[in-house]
Design a protein around this motif. Structure first.
Motif, PDB file in Angstrom:
ATOM      1  N   GLU A 267      23.444  37.948  18.937  1.00  0.00           N
ATOM      2  CA  GLU A 267      24.895  38.102  18.847  1.00  0.00           C
ATOM      3  C   GLU A 267      25.324  39.550  19.086  1.00  0.00           C
ATOM      4  OE1 GLU A 267      27.069  35.505  15.789  1.00  0.00           O
ATOM      5  OE2 GLU A 267      25.144  35.930  14.827  1.00  0.00           O
ATOM      6  N   VAL A 268      26.593  39.717  19.442  1.00  0.00           N
ATOM      7  CA  VAL A 268      27.206  41.041  19.510  1.00  0.00           C
ATOM      8  C   VAL A 268      27.877  41.308  18.170  1.00  0.00           C
ATOM      9  CG1 VAL A 268      28.982  42.453  20.611  1.00  0.00           C
ATOM     10  CG2 VAL A 268      27.553  40.924  21.990  1.00  0.00           C
ATOM     11  N   PHE A 269      27.667  42.511  17.631  1.00  0.00           N
ATOM     12  CA  PHE A 269      28.232  42.874  16.335  1.00  0.00           C
ATOM     13  C   PHE A 269      29.191  44.046  16.496  1.00  0.00           C
ATOM     14  CE2 PHE A 269      24.199  40.830  15.409  1.00  0.00           C
ATOM     15  CZ  PHE A 269      24.519  40.003  14.338  1.00  0.00           C
ATOM     16  N   TYR A 270      30.119  44.148  15.555  1.00  0.00           N
ATOM     17  CA  TYR A 270      31.094  45.250  15.529  1.00  0.00           C
ATOM     18  C   TYR A 270      30.965  45.985  14.200  1.00  0.00           C
ATOM     19  CZ  TYR A 270      33.120  42.571  19.351  1.00  0.00           C
ATOM     20  OH  TYR A 270      33.319  41.883  20.523  1.00  0.00           O
ATOM     21  N   PRO A 271      30.416  47.228  14.201  1.00  0.00           N
ATOM     22  CA  PRO A 271      29.782  47.919  15.323  1.00  0.00           C
ATOM     23  C   PRO A 271      28.422  47.306  15.622  1.00  0.00           C
ATOM     24  CG  PRO A 271      29.530  49.231  13.365  1.00  0.00           C
ATOM     25  CD  PRO A 271      30.394  48.066  12.971  1.00  0.00           C
ATOM     26  N   PHE A 272      27.831  47.707  16.723  1.00  0.00           N
ATOM     27  CA  PHE A 272      26.618  47.055  17.202  1.00  0.00           C
ATOM     28  C   PHE A 272      25.380  47.676  16.533  1.00  0.00           C
ATOM     29  CE2 PHE A 272      23.576  45.872  20.733  1.00  0.00           C
ATOM     30  CZ  PHE A 272      23.596  44.525  20.424  1.00  0.00           C
ATOM     31  N   LEU A 273      25.285  47.470  15.240  1.00  0.00           N
ATOM     32  CA  LEU A 273      24.139  47.927  14.466  1.00  0.00           C
ATOM     33  C   LEU A 273      24.154  47.217  13.123  1.00  0.00           C
ATOM     34  CD1 LEU A 273      24.808  51.506  13.066  1.00  0.00           C
ATOM     35  CD2 LEU A 273      26.566  50.186  14.152  1.00  0.00           C
ATOM     36  N   ALA A 274      23.228  47.577  12.254  1.00  0.00           N
ATOM     37  CA  ALA A 274      23.129  46.907  10.950  1.00  0.00           C
ATOM     38  C   ALA A 274      24.452  47.001  10.201  1.00  0.00           C
ATOM     39  CB  ALA A 274      22.002  47.541  10.134  1.00  0.00           C
ATOM     40  N   PHE A 275      24.763  45.947   9.460  1.00  0.00           N
ATOM     41  CA  PHE A 275      25.978  45.815   8.665  1.00  0.00           C
ATOM     42  C   PHE A 275      27.229  45.665   9.524  1.00  0.00           C
ATOM     43  CE2 PHE A 275      22.925  48.049   5.975  1.00  0.00           C
ATOM     44  CZ  PHE A 275      22.905  47.227   4.881  1.00  0.00           C
TER      45      PHE A 275
ATOM     46  N   LYS B  77      41.109  56.415   9.229  1.00  0.00           N
ATOM     47  CA  LYS B  77      40.814  55.376   8.250  1.00  0.00           C
ATOM     48  C   LYS B  77      39.489  54.749   8.661  1.00  0.00           C
ATOM     49  CE  LYS B  77      45.498  54.116   6.737  1.00  0.00           C
ATOM     50  NZ  LYS B  77      46.456  53.013   6.515  1.00  0.00           N
ATOM     51  N   PHE B  78      38.694  54.396   7.675  1.00  0.00           N
ATOM     52  CA  PHE B  78      37.339  53.928   7.948  1.00  0.00           C
ATOM     53  C   PHE B  78      37.313  52.435   8.291  1.00  0.00           C
ATOM     54  CE2 PHE B  78      35.728  57.624   5.227  1.00  0.00           C
ATOM     55  CZ  PHE B  78      35.547  58.419   6.358  1.00  0.00           C
ATOM     56  N   LYS B  79      37.870  52.110   9.444  1.00  0.00           N
ATOM     57  CA  LYS B  79      37.917  50.720   9.912  1.00  0.00           C
ATOM     58  C   LYS B  79      36.613  50.402  10.645  1.00  0.00           C
ATOM     59  CE  LYS B  79      42.956  50.850  10.420  1.00  0.00           C
ATOM     60  NZ  LYS B  79      44.096  50.732  11.360  1.00  0.00           N
ATOM     61  N   TRP B  80      35.619  50.031   9.873  1.00  0.00           N
ATOM     62  CA  TRP B  80      34.268  49.770  10.358  1.00  0.00           C
ATOM     63  C   TRP B  80      34.287  48.689  11.441  1.00  0.00           C
ATOM     64  CZ3 TRP B  80      29.852  51.994  10.615  1.00  0.00           C
ATOM     65  CH2 TRP B  80      28.634  51.321  10.574  1.00  0.00           C
ATOM     66  N   GLY B  81      33.786  49.045  12.627  1.00  0.00           N
ATOM     67  CA  GLY B  81      33.769  48.108  13.749  1.00  0.00           C
ATOM     68  C   GLY B  81      34.758  48.461  14.839  1.00  0.00           C
ATOM     69  N   GLU B  82      35.719  49.345  14.536  1.00  0.00           N
ATOM     70  CA  GLU B  82      36.662  49.794  15.559  1.00  0.00           C
ATOM     71  C   GLU B  82      36.042  50.924  16.374  1.00  0.00           C
ATOM     72  OE1 GLU B  82      39.509  48.575  16.384  1.00  0.00           O
ATOM     73  OE2 GLU B  82      39.892  47.192  14.734  1.00  0.00           O
ATOM     74  N   ASP B  83      36.635  51.198  17.552  1.00  0.00           N
ATOM     75  CA  ASP B  83      36.176  52.341  18.330  1.00  0.00           C
ATOM     76  C   ASP B  83      36.801  53.615  17.777  1.00  0.00           C
ATOM     77  OD1 ASP B  83      38.812  52.317  19.201  1.00  0.00           O
ATOM     78  OD2 ASP B  83      38.350  51.498  21.174  1.00  0.00           O
ATOM     79  N   ALA B  84      36.468  54.751  18.387  1.00  0.00           N
ATOM     80  CA  ALA B  84      36.928  56.040  17.855  1.00  0.00           C
ATOM     81  C   ALA B  84      38.451  56.101  17.781  1.00  0.00           C
ATOM     82  CB  ALA B  84      36.387  57.181  18.718  1.00  0.00           C
TER      83      ALA B  84
END
Length: 549
Positions: free
Chosen positions: A98-106, A235-242
Motif C-alpha cells: 500500500e501507499v501510506f501518508y507519509p510513506f513510512l512507519a506510522f 501545524k503538525f498535520k502528519w501525512g501532508e506535504d511541506a
C-alpha cells in the motif's frame, strides 16, 4: 513496459587450467556475474564500455557478500562467449504494498481528514475566563470548536467518552528545529533564506511530537548568525506535504541571535565580523541603515515621471534589504536568541532607535533581571523550565525565570529547542507549579495560550472557545501529571494521533517489515547479506551546523 535480460552460457578458466561454471547475464547494459572459486562466492556487477573497439566490462562486486572486489573483463575474441543467448520477459506486476501518508512507519493508507467529533463528560481546561469546566461536552465541527456545554448531541459525529479524562488546547512549541533539512546558513545576515524551503514533512519527529500533545511550532533558523533566516509556522498535520504543514495567513517571523554563537566565542581563529558585543550592535545598525538607503533609492526611482524613467537605471532588487524593511515597517517580527541581560538591553535599544519593537526573546535565561524593561518595551519571553549552566553565557539561569517574567506582565512561554523535550512540554509546564508557585492553569498557558500569543496565533489557537480552531488534546488524566498521556491529538478536527491506533500501527509496522523481508529472501544475491541499519536522523539545536541533505 516489459524488462528484458539476456542470459549467457559462460565458464571461467582458472590459472591452473581448471574451469568453473559462471552465471552470466546482461541486465540491459549492466553485466551480472556469479561464480564460486575454492569455496568463495563472487557476485560481480558493473557496466560496459568500449575501449579501442573492444568491449570492456568492469565494476565492483562482493566476495562472500562482504568484501568489495573491483573487477574488469575484456573481450579477447569476437564471436565467442555468446552461445545460447535467450531473452526472458519479466514475470509481470508484483505486489508493491500500500501507499501510506507519509510513506513510512506510522503512516496511514489515506490522508487523515477532519470530521465531526463530540467529546462528552470531560474536564475542559479552557484557558479562558471560564477556567476549568467539569463534566462538559465539546463539539468539534468543520475544523472548529462548534459548541461547549452539557448534554450536547450531533448527527453522525464520532462520540468520545471523556469521563475521567481532560481536554486542553493543543501544545504549541515557540522554538523548534525538527522537520528541517538544515538550520544555519552561516552568512552574518541570512535574512534572505526561508525555513519553509527545507521542511521535511516525513520527519518522524512530527509523529513523536503529536504523541506528546504538540499541535504546532515555530521552526526556526539556528543561532550562528546575528540575523538568521525566516521562520516557518506549522501545524503538525502528519501525512501532508511541506506546504500542507504551513499555517496559512500566519504573520511572518525571523530569527535574530545574540551571544557566544554569533561572536564565534568558541572559535579562536574566526575573523568573521562581528566578534564583540560592540560589533553585534553595529552589525544590526548597519543592516537597518542599509535597508533604509535601499528604500530611498526605490522611492526616488518611483517618483520619476514616465519620460525620466526611460533614461534612469532601475535599482537592483535586493531581497535581503527588503526583509529588513519588513521588520522596520512592522510587517515581520523578530524572535531573538538571547541569554544575557546586557545583550537583550542592547537589542531593545537598537529596535527603539529604528522605531519598532522586538517580538520575543527566546531562551532569555536572564530575563528575570530585566523583566520590567521587557514589559516596557513590549517584548515577550520564551524560555526553558529548568535548563541552564550548559555553557558560560547560560550560567545565571534559574527555574524561577519564567514565573518572575510572567508575574511582571511579560507574555511568557516555555519552549523545547529539542525534538525530545518537545514530547513532554506538559511536564516542563508542571515544573512551574513547583518553581514560583504558578497555578496549574497558569502553568498550562505557558505551553498553549502564551506561545500562541507570541506567535500572533491566539485569535485562532491556544484556548478552547467557540469559533477557534479545533486544535485540542484529550488526555488520559490531569495534563500536568507524569502519569497522563495524550489519548488523542486533534488538529482542525482531524485526529492525527490516537493512542489505541498507535498500538495497532506498531503491530502493522511489524507485519509490513516481515513482508518486505520475506520478499527480499527470494531476491538473487541477498541470501547472505547482513542487515544494514539506516543512519539515524540528525537532531538539530540552535548551534547545529550540519545538514540533513
Amino acid at each position: 513496459m516489459p524488462v528484458f535480460c539476456t542470459k549467457y552460457q559462460a565458464e571461467l578458466t582458472l590459472t591452473d587450467g581448471s574451469k568453473e561454471k559462471v552465471e552470466f547475464k546482461m541486465d540491459g547494459d549492466l553485466p551480472v556475474l556469479k561464480f564460486t572459486v575454492k569455496g568463495s562466492q563472487y557476485n560481480l556487477k558493473g557496466w560496459t564500455k568500449q575501449e579501442k573497439g573492444m568491449t570492456v566490462l568492469n565494476g565492483t562486486g562482493t566476495l562472500n557478500f562482504g568484501e568489495d572486489q573491483p573487477w574488469t573483463a575484456r573481450m579477447k575474441e569476437k564471436g565467442r562467449g555468446t552461445l545460447g543467448a535467450q531473452k526472458i520477459q519479466d514475470k509481470g506486476p508484483v505486489d508493491l504494498g500500500e501507499v501510506f501518508y507519509p510513506f513510512l512507519a506510522f503512516g496511514s493508507p489515506e490522508k487523515i481528514a477532519s470530521r465531526s467529533i463530540l467529546i462528552t463528560d470531560v474536564t475542559v481546561w479552557t484557558n479562558e475566563d471560564e477556567g476549568i469546566l467539569m463534566d462538559t461536552d465539546v463539539l468539534l465541527e468543520n475544523g472548529k470548536i462548534a459548541k461547549i456545554g452539557t448534554d450536547l448531541s450531533a448527527k453522525d459525529a464520532l462520540v468520545l467518552d471523556g469521563t475521567g479524562k481532560h481536554l486542553t488546547p493543543g501544545i504549541i512549541d515557540e522554538h523548534s528545529h525538527i522537520a528541517l533539512g538544515g538550520i544555519n546558513e552561516m552568512a552574518p545576515n541570512s535574512g534572505m533564506v526561508r525555513m519553509q524551503d527545507v521542511i521535511d514533512p516525513d520527519d518522524p519527529g512530527i509523529y513523536r511530537a503529536l504523541a506528546g500533545g504538540v499541535v504546532a511550532a515555530q521552526l526556526l533558523h539556528g543561532s550562528s548568525d546575528p540575523i538568521g533566516g525566516q521562520s516557518a509556522l506549522v501545524k503538525f498535520k502528519w501525512g501532508e506535504d511541506a506546504k500542507g504543514l504551513l499555517i496559512q495567513g500566519a504573520d511572518p517571523f525571523i530569527k535574530f541571535a545574540l551571544g557566544e554563537n554569533v561572536k564565534r566565542s568558541k572559535n579562536n581563529v574566526s575573523i568573521r565580523f562581528p566578534r564583540s558585543l560592540m560589533g553585534v550592535e553595529q552589525f544590526y545598525t548597519n543592516a537597518f541603515t542599509e535597508a533604509l538607503d535601499y528604500k530611498k533609492e526605490w522611492d526616488a526611482y518611483r517618483s520619476l515621471g514616465t519620460k525620466e524613467k526611460r533614461t534612469a537605471v532601475e535599482p537592483r532588487k535586493n531581497i535581503l534589504h527588503e526583509t529588513m524593511l519588513e521588520i522596520l515597517e512592522k510587517k515581520r517580527f523578530i524572535t531573538a536568541h538571547s541569554y544575557q541581560d546586557k545583550e537583550m538591553l542592547m537589542l531593545m535599544e537598537v529596535a527603539e532607535r529604528f522605531g519598532f519593537a522586538l517580538n520575543t526573546f527566546t531562551h532569555a535565561l536572564e530575563g528575570y533581571r530585566i523583566a520590567d524593561r521587557m514589559k516596557e518595551h513590549g517584548v515577550g519571553g520564551s524560555t526553558f523550565s529548568d535548563r541552564w549552566n550548559y555553557k558560560w553565557e547560560a550560567r545565571n539561569g534559574t527555574p524561577y525565570n519564567a514565573p518572575i517574567m510572567d508575574r511582571e506582565g511579560v507574555v511568557t512561554a516555555l519552549n523545547s529547542d529539542s525534538g525530545e523535550t518537545m514530547r513532554h512540554l506538559n511536564h516542563e509546564a508542571a515544573k512551574m507549579v513547583r518553581y514560583g508557585g504558578l497555578t496549574p492553569e497558569e502553568a498550562l498557558k505557558m505551553v498553549t495560550l502564551n506561545p500562541a500569543r507570541l506567535l500572533h496565533l491566539d485569535d485562532t489557537m491556544g484556548s478552547i472557545k467557540v469559533g477557534k480552531s479545533a486544535d485540542v488534546v484529550l488526555w488520559t488524566g490531569d495534563p500536568l501529571s507524569l502519569y497522563s498521556k495524550p489519548e488523542k491529538t486533534i488538529i482542525e478536527g482531524a485526529i492525527y494521533f490516537d493512542l489505541a491506533k498507535d498500538a495497532q500501527l506498531r503491530r502493522e509496522n511489524s507485519k509490513e517489515r516481515a513482508r518486505l523481508l520475506k520478499k527480499m529472501e527470494g531476491l538473487e544475491g541477498t541470501e547472505n547479506v547482513s542487515t544494514r541499519i539506516s543512519l539515524e536522523r540528525l537532531e538539530f539545536h540552535c548551534e547545529s551546523l550540519e545538514m540533513q541533505y
